[in-house]
Design a protein around this motif. Structure first.
Motif, mmCIF file in Angstrom:
data_model
loop_
_atom_site.group_PDB
_atom_site.id
_atom_site.type_symbol
_atom_site.label_atom_id
_atom_site.label_comp_id
_atom_site.label_asym_id
_atom_site.label_seq_id
_atom_site.Cartn_x
_atom_site.Cartn_y
_atom_site.Cartn_z
ATOM 1 N N SER A 166 43.751 29.584 32.707
ATOM 2 C CA SER A 166 42.409 29.089 32.393
ATOM 3 C C SER A 166 41.588 28.775 33.633
ATOM 4 O O SER A 166 42.123 28.534 34.710
ATOM 5 C CB SER A 166 42.510 27.833 31.526
ATOM 6 O OG SER A 166 43.047 26.767 32.284
ATOM 7 N N LEU A 190 39.648 30.429 35.621
ATOM 8 C CA LEU A 190 39.550 31.315 36.783
ATOM 9 C C LEU A 190 38.502 32.391 36.547
ATOM 10 O O LEU A 190 38.306 32.843 35.420
ATOM 11 C CB LEU A 190 40.899 31.992 37.055
ATOM 12 C CG LEU A 190 42.032 31.075 37.482
ATOM 13 C CD1 LEU A 190 43.340 31.843 37.545
ATOM 14 C CD2 LEU A 190 41.717 30.447 38.831
ATOM 15 N N ASP A 191 37.874 32.813 37.615
ATOM 16 C CA ASP A 191 36.960 33.947 37.513
ATOM 17 C C ASP A 191 37.768 35.243 37.552
ATOM 18 O O ASP A 191 39.005 35.226 37.655
ATOM 19 C CB ASP A 191 35.901 33.901 38.617
ATOM 20 C CG ASP A 191 36.492 33.957 40.022
ATOM 21 O OD1 ASP A 191 37.696 34.267 40.191
ATOM 22 O OD2 ASP A 191 35.730 33.698 40.966
ATOM 23 N N ASP A 192 37.074 36.370 37.460
ATOM 24 C CA ASP A 192 37.749 37.673 37.451
ATOM 25 C C ASP A 192 38.606 37.880 38.700
ATOM 26 O O ASP A 192 39.728 38.392 38.618
ATOM 27 C CB ASP A 192 36.732 38.810 37.331
ATOM 28 C CG ASP A 192 36.026 38.825 35.984
ATOM 29 O OD1 ASP A 192 36.410 38.055 35.083
ATOM 30 O OD2 ASP A 192 35.071 39.612 35.841
ATOM 31 N N ALA A 193 38.095 37.454 39.844
ATOM 32 C CA ALA A 193 38.857 37.619 41.088
ATOM 33 C C ALA A 193 40.155 36.818 41.036
ATOM 34 O O ALA A 193 41.202 37.293 41.474
ATOM 35 C CB ALA A 193 38.011 37.192 42.290
ATOM 36 N N GLY A 194 40.106 35.612 40.495
ATOM 37 C CA GLY A 194 41.310 34.796 40.368
ATOM 38 C C GLY A 194 42.339 35.429 39.452
ATOM 39 O O GLY A 194 43.544 35.357 39.710
ATOM 40 N N ASP A 242 37.287 42.495 32.406
ATOM 41 C CA ASP A 242 36.801 41.200 32.872
ATOM 42 C C ASP A 242 37.623 40.088 32.223
ATOM 43 O O ASP A 242 38.264 40.286 31.190
ATOM 44 C CB ASP A 242 35.296 41.027 32.656
ATOM 45 C CG ASP A 242 34.893 40.914 31.198
ATOM 46 O OD1 ASP A 242 35.423 40.035 30.493
ATOM 47 O OD2 ASP A 242 34.030 41.700 30.769
ATOM 48 N N GLY A 243 37.596 38.935 32.860
ATOM 49 C CA GLY A 243 38.414 37.811 32.428
ATOM 50 C C GLY A 243 38.138 37.355 31.012
ATOM 51 O O GLY A 243 39.062 37.052 30.262
ATOM 52 N N ALA A 244 36.875 37.303 30.622
ATOM 53 C CA ALA A 244 36.543 36.869 29.268
ATOM 54 C C ALA A 244 37.166 37.806 28.238
ATOM 55 O O ALA A 244 37.697 37.355 27.210
ATOM 56 C CB ALA A 244 35.026 36.807 29.088
ATOM 57 N N HIS A 273 41.014 37.116 28.058
ATOM 58 C CA HIS A 273 41.303 35.887 27.308
ATOM 59 C C HIS A 273 41.088 36.118 25.811
ATOM 60 O O HIS A 273 41.907 35.693 24.996
ATOM 61 C CB HIS A 273 40.436 34.728 27.802
ATOM 62 C CG HIS A 273 40.918 34.122 29.077
ATOM 63 N ND1 HIS A 273 41.993 33.276 29.154
ATOM 64 C CD2 HIS A 273 40.467 34.263 30.347
ATOM 65 C CE1 HIS A 273 42.187 32.907 30.410
ATOM 66 N NE2 HIS A 273 41.274 33.497 31.153
ATOM 67 N N ASP A 283 44.919 29.040 43.566
ATOM 68 C CA ASP A 283 44.104 27.862 43.890
ATOM 69 C C ASP A 283 44.886 26.558 44.034
ATOM 70 O O ASP A 283 44.301 25.483 44.077
ATOM 71 C CB ASP A 283 42.992 27.680 42.863
ATOM 72 C CG ASP A 283 43.494 27.353 41.464
ATOM 73 O OD1 ASP A 283 44.725 27.202 41.274
ATOM 74 O OD2 ASP A 283 42.659 27.252 40.546
#
Length: 189
Positions: free
Chosen positions: A38, A40-44, A104-106, A109, A172
């Motif tokens: 949870s 995190l952006d796409d890069a993460g 993409d991250g969204a 998820h 992180d």
């Protein structure tokens, strides 16, 4: 029967029935895995730890795929939902791991959350009719019980939540065993 959701994370019952104990353990693993992925952006979600090619995004897609293959496809015998049939047809083994880098991250998820929701519905339907002793035949001809499937998925999540621990710390610095908030007794009501 429905899954009860509350702030914090579900804890399997210390004294409970077999179905509640297995589902409580699986739900705790799912909650911990979701927490590790949870915020995190796409890069993460694309970051790696050390020389491993594994990413949190790849884990999300892999576990979404396994949720649908095992519960939607194998247990209920239903057709796999999009995007799996199109992706499976021409893909090489392990495609879900590396193809997550293009998502993409969204989306990742959402893919995982929808697969988990379908799995919960499938398990609820089976438990309402026959219980953890339900026998089904997987496409490879293996005869299994819902009990065995739940244990396999607990093991799958436990292993990959360990991977997620290491990757997330590398991304992180987030560490910890449990999601934020208090433990609450898992209820399959």
């Amino acid at each position: 029967m429905t899954y009860v959701d509350a702030p914090g994370y579900p804890e399997p019952p210390a004294i409970g029935g077999e179905a509640e104990t297995l589902l409580g353990s699986l739900e705790r693993q799912r909650a911990t895995f979701a927490w590790k992925c949870s915020g995190l952006d796409d890069a993460g979600l694309r970051m790696r730890a050390g020389v491993s090619a594994m990413t949190l995004g790849g884990l999300l897609k892999h576990l979404a795929y396994l949720e649908d293959v095992n519960f939607t496809g194998d247990l209920t015998g239903a057709e796999l939902p999009a995007p799996w049939p199109d992706l499976e047809r021409d893909a090489e083994p392990g495609w879900e791991w590396w193809s997550a880098a293009d998502d993409d991250g969204a989306h990742l998820h959402e893919l995982w959350e929808q697969a988990v929701a379908r799995s919960r519905r499938a398990v609820t339907e089976v438990l309402l009719t026959t219980g953890v002793d339900t026998v089904y035949t997987a496409p490879d001809g293996s005869v299994l019980t819902l009990r065995r499937l739940l244990v396999d998925m607990i093991e799958e999540y436990a292993r990959h939540t360990g991977h997620a621990d290491l990757i997330r710390e590398a991304v992180d610095g987030l560490v910890g065993e449990d999601p934020p908030g208090p433990a609450y007794p898992f209820q399959f009501a």
